[in-house]
Write a protein that holds these residues in place. Structure first.
Motif, PDB file in Angstrom:
ATOM      1  N   ILE A 270      -0.410   4.996  -0.081  1.00 14.50           N
ATOM      2  CA  ILE A 270      -1.428   4.808   0.947  1.00 14.50           C
ATOM      3  C   ILE A 270      -0.716   4.466   2.257  1.00 14.50           C
ATOM      4  O   ILE A 270      -0.044   3.446   2.347  1.00 14.50           O
TER       5      ILE A 270
ATOM      6  N   GLU B 137       1.711   2.507  -3.196  1.00 14.72           N
ATOM      7  CA  GLU B 137       0.579   3.158  -3.874  1.00 14.72           C
ATOM      8  C   GLU B 137       0.221   4.481  -3.190  1.00 14.72           C
ATOM      9  O   GLU B 137      -0.878   5.004  -3.372  1.00 14.72           O
TER      10      GLU B 137
ATOM     11  N   ALA C  29      -0.374   3.080   5.963  1.00 12.33           N
ATOM     12  CA  ALA C  29      -1.078   1.977   6.617  1.00 12.33           C
ATOM     13  C   ALA C  29      -0.444   1.637   7.957  1.00 12.33           C
ATOM     14  O   ALA C  29       0.766   1.596   8.090  1.00 12.33           O
TER      15      ALA C  29
ATOM     16  N   LEU D  79       0.827  -1.205   0.000  1.00  8.58           N
ATOM     17  CA  LEU D  79       0.000   0.000   0.000  1.00  8.58           C
ATOM     18  C   LEU D  79       0.862   1.256   0.000  1.00  8.58           C
ATOM     19  O   LEU D  79       0.524   2.260  -0.626  1.00  8.58           O
TER      20      LEU D  79
ATOM     21  N   VAL E 112      -6.051  -2.681  -3.602  1.00  6.78           N
ATOM     22  CA  VAL E 112      -5.862  -1.246  -3.815  1.00  6.78           C
ATOM     23  C   VAL E 112      -7.065  -0.648  -4.547  1.00  6.78           C
ATOM     24  O   VAL E 112      -7.588   0.407  -4.163  1.00  6.78           O
TER      25      VAL E 112
END
Length: 223
Positions: free
Chosen positions: A25, A23, A27, A20, A109
């Protein structure tokens, strides 16, 4: 976007977290229900990925707690159980989506981004401000029609700033939304990332520093 991953298989949880991050993101990981509830009480998350079968309070219990809190955090159930009855129970508890193990990271995702889009229906899928066009799903940025290549972290920071709609975002908020719980609150990573982002976007500067408060984006930004 910041996501809470509730998964008791450490290798899987870490692999998902690392994937993630690639991407853009952020986490955090909780290996049991108690840790998940604690993190939810002190951090602000955009989405939660819950394994139903975890130590302590179950994934179902965590989901019920999220729903009861009224936070509106979308829930994606992540489990090895693929029976329709199991999925029906998860949806009844409050799950917004379901993904059965094993799964492809790319699918996770896509599902997370779709949930985030539905969560913010009032926000257009493509964000635009002051001649800047940001597409969260294609991870593309254009300024006055010119494509701007950004690193993953620069993109994540810009997305938070644009999403604020011209409002001021503190360095602490940027750390919370674009990094994760392991970020050092005393680091100068935010300042360095914002500085490099300004240069990538070019002049006239779009990101304004509000001394002692934070940053905002707008056509009148001058540094």
């Amino acid at each position: 976007m910041r996501v809470l991953i509730v998964e008791d298989e450490p290798y899987l949880a870490e692999a998902v977290r690392d994937g993630l991050r690639l991407e853009a993101i952020a986490a955090d990981i909780a290996g049991d229900g108690d840790t998940a509830l604690e993190l939810l009480s002190v951090n602000s998350y955009d989405l939660a990925v819950l394994d139903r079968d975890i130590p302590g309070p179950s994934g179902d219990d965590v989901a019920r707690s999220i729903v009861a809190s009224g936070s509106g955090i979308p829930i994606l159930m992540l489990t090895a159980a693929d029976r329709l009855d199991d999925k029906a129970t998860g949806f009844e508890i409050g799950a917004d989506d379901y993904l059965t193990k094993p799964f492809e990271l790319r699918e996770l995702v896509l599902r997370l981004r779709a949930l985030d889009r539905r969560r913010q229906r009032a926000r257009p899928p493509v964000l635009e401000v002051a001649g800047l066009r940001l597409d969260p799903f294609r991870r593309e940025v254009f300024r006055d029609g010119r494509y701007v290549a950004l690193t993953r972290k620069q993109f994540a920071v810009l997305e938070v700033l644009v999403d604020a709609g011209g409002g001021v975002v503190s360095a602490e908020q940027l750390l919370e939304r674009a990094w994760d719980e392991n970020a050092d609150p005393f680091t100068n990573a935010v300042r360095i990332t914002v500085s490099s982002l300004r240069k990538r976007l070019g002049e006239p500067w779009l990101i304004l520093t509000v001394p002692g408060v934070g940053y905002r984006i707008g056509a009148d930004a001058d540094g």
